[in-house]
Design a protein around this motif. Sequence first.
Motif, mmCIF file in Angstrom:
data_model
loop_
_atom_site.group_PDB
_atom_site.id
_atom_site.type_symbol
_atom_site.label_atom_id
_atom_site.label_comp_id
_atom_site.label_asym_id
_atom_site.label_seq_id
_atom_site.Cartn_x
_atom_site.Cartn_y
_atom_site.Cartn_z
ATOM 1 N N ILE A 2 1.324 -1.261 0.302
ATOM 2 C CA ILE A 2 -0.385 -0.287 0.098
ATOM 3 C C ILE A 2 0.779 1.054 0.506
ATOM 4 O O ILE A 2 1.502 1.386 0.691
ATOM 5 C CB ILE A 2 -1.116 0.058 0.774
ATOM 6 C CG1 ILE A 2 -1.820 -1.537 1.305
ATOM 7 C CG2 ILE A 2 -1.983 1.272 1.204
ATOM 8 C CD1 ILE A 2 -2.572 -1.159 2.168
ATOM 9 N N LEU A 51 -8.692 3.500 1.963
ATOM 10 C CA LEU A 51 -8.364 2.193 1.037
ATOM 11 C C LEU A 51 -8.701 1.123 0.394
ATOM 12 O O LEU A 51 -8.033 0.501 0.071
ATOM 13 C CB LEU A 51 -7.263 1.778 2.446
ATOM 14 C CG LEU A 51 -5.968 2.208 3.910
ATOM 15 C CD1 LEU A 51 -5.747 1.832 4.440
ATOM 16 C CD2 LEU A 51 -5.214 3.252 2.186
ATOM 17 N N ASN A 52 -9.987 1.509 1.310
ATOM 18 C CA ASN A 52 -10.782 0.371 0.305
ATOM 19 C C ASN A 52 -12.028 1.138 -0.346
ATOM 20 O O ASN A 52 -13.330 1.057 -0.790
ATOM 21 C CB ASN A 52 -11.582 -0.515 1.258
ATOM 22 C CG ASN A 52 -12.544 -0.141 2.004
ATOM 23 O OD1 ASN A 52 -12.619 0.443 2.336
ATOM 24 N ND2 ASN A 52 -12.785 -1.258 2.234
ATOM 25 N N ILE A 62 -3.865 6.975 -3.987
ATOM 26 C CA ILE A 62 -3.587 5.685 -2.806
ATOM 27 C C ILE A 62 -3.459 4.396 -3.622
ATOM 28 O O ILE A 62 -4.057 4.396 -4.422
ATOM 29 C CB ILE A 62 -4.978 5.971 -2.220
ATOM 30 C CG1 ILE A 62 -5.071 6.882 -1.290
ATOM 31 C CG2 ILE A 62 -4.653 4.783 -1.062
ATOM 32 C CD1 ILE A 62 -5.905 6.159 -0.536
ATOM 33 N N LYS A 63 -2.554 3.545 -4.189
ATOM 34 C CA LYS A 63 -2.270 2.239 -4.506
ATOM 35 C C LYS A 63 -2.061 1.615 -3.205
ATOM 36 O O LYS A 63 -1.684 1.637 -2.912
ATOM 37 C CB LYS A 63 -1.090 2.654 -5.704
ATOM 38 C CG LYS A 63 -0.152 3.472 -6.662
ATOM 39 C CD LYS A 63 0.471 2.829 -7.500
ATOM 40 C CE LYS A 63 0.560 4.149 -8.794
ATOM 41 N NZ LYS A 63 0.492 4.848 -9.357
ATOM 42 N N VAL A 64 -3.072 0.330 -4.208
ATOM 43 C CA VAL A 64 -2.770 -1.302 -3.105
ATOM 44 C C VAL A 64 -2.416 -2.814 -4.141
ATOM 45 O O VAL A 64 -3.016 -2.366 -5.334
ATOM 46 C CB VAL A 64 -4.391 -1.245 -2.419
ATOM 47 C CG1 VAL A 64 -4.341 -2.507 -1.735
ATOM 48 C CG2 VAL A 64 -4.410 -0.454 -1.700
ATOM 49 N N ILE A 84 -9.435 -6.095 -0.749
ATOM 50 C CA ILE A 84 -9.222 -5.003 0.398
ATOM 51 C C ILE A 84 -10.124 -5.033 1.346
ATOM 52 O O ILE A 84 -11.515 -4.594 0.978
ATOM 53 C CB ILE A 84 -8.963 -3.880 -0.090
ATOM 54 C CG1 ILE A 84 -7.818 -3.642 -1.505
ATOM 55 C CG2 ILE A 84 -8.560 -3.189 0.820
ATOM 56 C CD1 ILE A 84 -8.185 -2.426 -2.163
ATOM 57 N N VAL A 161 -5.146 -7.542 1.818
ATOM 58 C CA VAL A 161 -5.187 -7.200 2.671
ATOM 59 C C VAL A 161 -6.947 -6.627 3.736
ATOM 60 O O VAL A 161 -7.967 -7.117 2.861
ATOM 61 C CB VAL A 161 -4.982 -5.098 2.007
ATOM 62 C CG1 VAL A 161 -5.288 -4.623 3.650
ATOM 63 C CG2 VAL A 161 -4.311 -5.361 1.642
#
Length: 232
Positions: A2, A51-52, A62-64, A84, A161
């Motif tokens: 992340i 984050l999701n 934001i990179k996941v 995620i 995640v």
Amino acid sequence: MITIKNVTKTYAAKQGAVKAVDNVNIDINDGEIFGVIGYSGAGKSTLIRMLNGLEIPTDGSIKVAGREISHIKGANLRKARQEISMIFQHFNLLWSRTVIDNIAFPLEIAGVPKKKRMQRVKELISLVGLDGRENAYPSQLSGGQKQRVGIARALANNPKVLLCDEATSALDPQTTDSILELLVDINKRLGLTIVLITHEMHVIRKICHRVAVMEGGNIVETGPVLQVFKNP
Ligand code: ADP
Ligand code: ADP
């Protein structure tokens, strides 16, 4: 795993704009248990929800797992949320469904056929230690058991995640410890990256590898737990 880069989130509110997250930068490694600690209103919940895709950043990236998460929509967002997934302070279970049916729910949505679904649910029930409670309704479970259902449901589609939003804050200290031990076990066994937010130092000390301290929307300190919370 992340990368949070120059992320800001401003809410429009009656009394004027609220900058809940202010130019935050964090890198979280694959397989890490990363904690964000801070008082109420620090911006933790806003940060983890970005984050999701439950909140959209006003600015930043934001990179996941290599994928930009902050502006995806529709079917892509649903797919991303399988990778995620999240558990919550108040569990967010479906009260009219049994343990089995709560855990099967995300598999149903993902279109997994019934036989495969039931097999996966069985594995998950045993992974989280709910054997014997398959047909109970949430109202018949203890707080710790409810969170075990939440964890099993979150793991159903093999996420990369797991996000934990004050996941033990509604539990007594002993139950908190048993849920934290389960999270460590899952982290080790599945290599799952875990990001958690909490206002409790104990949670951070017990399971996190690294921690970020958040205050007024900013990260004021970050590093390995033992370094940030040195014993005097
Ligand atoms: P808790 O402290 O019980 O976790 P919060 O009060 O932080 O709950 O937030 C509950 C929900 O209300 C969240 O979805 C959050 O985004 C929203 N929220 C928090 N503060 C405000 C506010 N000032 N205006 C509107 N919504 C808010
Ligand atoms: P924490 O999780 O650390 O308690 P939050 O992210 O919930 O912090 O809140 C950070 C700030 O943003 C607080 O001032 C809160 O009131 C505000 N806030 C959160 N959600 C909303 C919302 N939906 N609308 C307006 N303000 C919000």
